[in-house]
Design an enzyme around this catalytic site. Structure first.
Site, PDB file in Angstrom:
ATOM      1  N   TYR A  59       0.720  -1.242   0.406  1.00  0.00           N
ATOM      2  CA  TYR A  59       0.110  -0.018   0.177  1.00  0.00           C
ATOM      3  C   TYR A  59       0.802   1.338   0.221  1.00  0.00           C
ATOM      4  CZ  TYR A  59       1.097   1.261   5.175  1.00  0.00           C
ATOM      5  OH  TYR A  59       1.539   1.442   6.149  1.00  0.00           O
ATOM      6  N   CYS A  60       0.519   2.258  -0.313  1.00  0.00           N
ATOM      7  CA  CYS A  60       0.732   3.355  -0.346  1.00  0.00           C
ATOM      8  C   CYS A  60      -0.360   4.827   0.116  1.00  0.00           C
ATOM      9  CB  CYS A  60       0.955   3.937  -1.312  1.00  0.00           C
ATOM     10  SG  CYS A  60       0.522   4.348  -3.061  1.00  0.00           S
ATOM     11  N   TYR A  61      -0.194   5.280  -0.325  1.00  0.00           N
ATOM     12  CA  TYR A  61      -0.777   6.448   0.215  1.00  0.00           C
ATOM     13  C   TYR A  61      -2.920   6.581  -0.327  1.00  0.00           C
ATOM     14  CZ  TYR A  61      -3.756  11.086   2.128  1.00  0.00           C
ATOM     15  OH  TYR A  61      -4.305  12.258   2.293  1.00  0.00           O
ATOM     16  N   TRP A  88      -3.101   4.548   2.832  1.00  0.00           N
ATOM     17  CA  TRP A  88      -2.888   5.241   3.674  1.00  0.00           C
ATOM     18  C   TRP A  88      -4.453   5.791   4.375  1.00  0.00           C
ATOM     19  CZ3 TRP A  88      -1.887   3.570   8.421  1.00  0.00           C
ATOM     20  CH2 TRP A  88      -2.268   5.489   9.417  1.00  0.00           C
TER      21      TRP A  88
END
Length: 96
Positions: A59-61, A88
């Protein structure tokens, strides 16, 4: 998000946060480890420590950088890659 909560949180899995160390230190999901995709060469070196035959959760933002990381892992021969596209942003919104 349901799969993330059921299959990843609290489990012994390869769970990777591909954001910057600054973003990671400001908050991350469960026991995800930080591998910064912005530093591609270093990211590739770090992923060599992972097991290609076990699932990898990323995952990232919001989903852009984890999508890029997914492509790099697929090219490297990883067979099960799960990209939490809400990232996130979606996760932290659920915390409020």
């Amino acid at each position: 998000m349901l799969t993330l909560k059921q299959d990843v949180i609290g489990k012994n899995v390869q769970f990777i946060d591909v954001r910057s160390p600054k973003e990671y230190n400001e908050g991350h999901i469960d026991d995800a480890i930080n591998m910064n995709i912005a530093e591609v060469d270093n990211f590739i070196k770090q992923t060599q420590q992972l097991d290609k035959n076990k699932p990898v959760y990323l995952y990232c933002y919001t989903g852009g950088r984890s999508g890029k990381a997914s492509k790099i892992l697929a090219k490297a021969g990883f067979t099960s890659i799960y990209d939490f596209t809400g990232g996130w942003k979606a996760w932290s919104k659920d915390l409020d």
